[in-house]
Write an enzyme that holds these catalytic residues in place. Structure first.
Site, PDB file in Angstrom:
ATOM      1  N   CYS A 255      53.216  50.876  54.657  1.00 59.84           N
ATOM      2  CA  CYS A 255      53.023  52.302  54.934  1.00 59.84           C
ATOM      3  C   CYS A 255      52.800  52.459  56.439  1.00 59.84           C
ATOM      4  CB  CYS A 255      51.831  52.841  54.154  1.00 59.84           C
ATOM      5  SG  CYS A 255      50.263  52.062  54.616  1.00 59.84           S
TER       6      CYS A 255
ATOM      7  N   HIS B 201      45.275  43.811  53.922  1.00 63.55           N
ATOM      8  CA  HIS B 201      45.074  42.821  52.862  1.00 63.55           C
ATOM      9  C   HIS B 201      46.393  42.159  52.468  1.00 63.55           C
ATOM     10  CE1 HIS B 201      40.978  44.639  51.525  1.00 63.55           C
ATOM     11  NE2 HIS B 201      40.846  43.719  52.460  1.00 63.55           N
TER      12      HIS B 201
ATOM     13  N   CYS C 292      43.189  53.362  59.584  1.00 60.78           N
ATOM     14  CA  CYS C 292      44.296  54.254  59.240  1.00 60.78           C
ATOM     15  C   CYS C 292      43.864  55.703  59.473  1.00 60.78           C
ATOM     16  CB  CYS C 292      44.692  54.054  57.781  1.00 60.78           C
ATOM     17  SG  CYS C 292      45.903  55.261  57.213  1.00 60.78           S
TER      18      CYS C 292
ATOM     19  N   HIS D 237      34.629  47.411  48.305  1.00 58.67           N
ATOM     20  CA  HIS D 237      35.889  47.445  49.056  1.00 58.67           C
ATOM     21  C   HIS D 237      35.591  47.880  50.494  1.00 58.67           C
ATOM     22  CE1 HIS D 237      39.886  48.748  50.408  1.00 58.67           C
ATOM     23  NE2 HIS D 237      40.367  47.947  49.469  1.00 58.67           N
TER      24      HIS D 237
ATOM     25  N   GLU E 255      37.076  49.756  52.580  1.00 65.44           N
ATOM     26  CA  GLU E 255      37.236  51.178  52.856  1.00 65.44           C
ATOM     27  C   GLU E 255      36.044  51.979  52.341  1.00 65.44           C
ATOM     28  OE1 GLU E 255      39.964  55.023  51.730  1.00 65.44           O
ATOM     29  OE2 GLU E 255      40.922  53.059  51.605  1.00 65.44           O
TER      30      GLU E 255
ATOM     31  N   THR F  81      41.312  56.081  49.603  1.00 62.01           N
ATOM     32  CA  THR F  81      42.707  56.530  49.733  1.00 62.01           C
ATOM     33  C   THR F  81      43.688  55.754  48.860  1.00 62.01           C
ATOM     34  OG1 THR F  81      43.147  55.024  51.586  1.00 62.01           O
ATOM     35  CG2 THR F  81      42.321  57.241  52.129  1.00 62.01           C
TER      36      THR F  81
ATOM     37  N   SER G 182      44.123  43.524  47.507  1.00 63.55           N
ATOM     38  CA  SER G 182      44.724  44.791  47.925  1.00 63.55           C
ATOM     39  C   SER G 182      44.537  45.819  46.822  1.00 63.55           C
ATOM     40  CB  SER G 182      46.220  44.598  48.221  1.00 63.55           C
ATOM     41  OG  SER G 182      46.884  45.845  48.280  1.00 63.55           O
ATOM     42  N   SER G 183      43.733  46.832  47.093  1.00 65.29           N
ATOM     43  CA  SER G 183      43.436  47.849  46.086  1.00 65.29           C
ATOM     44  C   SER G 183      44.699  48.578  45.631  1.00 65.29           C
ATOM     45  CB  SER G 183      42.425  48.856  46.639  1.00 65.29           C
ATOM     46  OG  SER G 183      42.226  49.925  45.731  1.00 65.29           O
ATOM     47  N   ASN G 184      45.525  49.004  46.583  1.00 57.44           N
ATOM     48  CA  ASN G 184      46.700  49.785  46.193  1.00 57.44           C
ATOM     49  C   ASN G 184      47.684  48.941  45.396  1.00 57.44           C
ATOM     50  OD1 ASN G 184      49.330  49.240  47.982  1.00 57.44           O
ATOM     51  ND2 ASN G 184      47.547  48.940  49.296  1.00 57.44           N
TER      52      ASN G 184
END
Length: 316
Positions: A17, A46, A101, A129, A131, A170, A228-230
């Site tokens: 991204c 990550h 970000c 996490h 973030e 996010t 990696s959360s996403n």
């Protein structure tokens, strides 16, 4: 003997991204400007492949600021950091670059705005996490309360139900977050939400692409890191969207071929911090074993770009 046929659905958007791309560029440009070593607090993004590549170029990854010398630049990761970190770097007269970000920074600003208006904040996110730690660390202890699930909403202990707002990490599951927001609004009707969705465009787009390919695939692989959360959310989204087998793999070497025996179709995507080179590596691994027919399934196009900080733009 000929390889069996395999339909491979390649989800798009996938992979890097704008925030990840910017963070990696920040490290590379810092190395160009100041030379090695440049210190990075926490993994810049990550992904082991990305981190190892930057380490080979001269980046030194540490978990805490006290592991950094005063006389070398330090970069804060894309996930964001508590306010105490840049404050400490300033106290030590360190040169630092914040690679947070911009969409995470937007959440930080929202939280501060709510706090300044006298509101207590509930954050929807994952405990531990980076973030979440960074966002909660923008405000004094106790001003941001964390909820991870719908069940947590019933248990959260707040000061005043009429002076309450919420923000989110996010990189959450869009669908799961909707349920938590609904529970918050049901319990606290006066709660204020963000002006615009906190879950970032890239997370949303990658989840929508997975929903498009999952129902027609026997299996789905997400190229991404276990922290990696996403990327992990993409695996969950695939399962809920009707794919019988969804799995996170860091690289082609992690594929469990036994579990894929007999499949006729597979979908492949990548988390927002996974480089395309690893996606191609996975596709090549399938080409070695199958007669692969690749079909791109694109649900959105991304043209987002974030500038690097001014201190690095001055290199040119």
């Amino acid at each position: 003997m000929t390889n069996p046929p395999l339909k491979l659905y390649l989800a798009a958007p996938r992979g890097f991204c704008a925030g990840v791309d910017r963070a990696i560029k920040i490290v590379e440009m810092a190395l160009t400007k100041w030379g090695a070593p440049v210190y990075v607090r926490h993994e810049i993004v990550h992904n082991k492949y990305v981190v190892d590549d930057l380490r080979a170029k001269g980046a030194v990854f540490v978990e805490e600021l006290d592991e950094c010398p005063d006389d070398r630049p330090v970069i804060f990761s894309a996930h964001g950091v508590p306010k105490s970190i840049p404050s400490e770097a300033t106290r030590r007269n360190m040169v630092y670059v914040d690679a947070t970000c911009p969409l995470v920074s937007k959440v930080h600003i929202e939280a501060e705005r709510h706090f300044d208006a006298g509101l207590q904040i509930i954050m929807i996110g994952h405990d531990g996490h980076p973030e979440t730690i960074g966002t909660m660390g923008q405000l004094p202890d106790g001003e941001v309360l964390l909820v991870e699930t719908v069940n947590d909403v019933a248990k959260v202990d707040i000061r005043n139900p009429k002076k309450l707002a919420f923000v989110t990490q996010t990189t959450l599951s869009v669908d799961d977050t909707k349920d938590i927001v609904a529970a918050l609004q049901a319990r606290f009707p006066a709660i204020k939400g963000p002006h615009k969705e906190d879950i970032c465009y890239a997370t949303t787009n990658r989840q929508e692409a997975v929903k498009a390919v999952a129902p027609k695939s026997d299996a789905l692989l997400v190229v991404g890191a276990p922290n990696s959360s996403n990327s992990r959310r993409l695996v969950e989204v695939a399962s809920k969207a009707g794919c019988n087998y969804s799995q996170l793999v860091q690289r082609a070497g992690d594929i469990d071929w036994r579990t894929l025996e007999g499949i006729r179709s597979i979908a492949i995507t990548a988390g927002a911090s996974a480089p395309e080179i690893l996606v191609n590596e996975v596709i090549d691994a399938f080409r070695e074993r199958y007669d692969v027919d690749v079909e791109l399934v694109e649900t959105a196009q991304e043209r987002v770009h974030f500038k690097v900080p001014r201190v690095l733009r001055e290199i040119a």
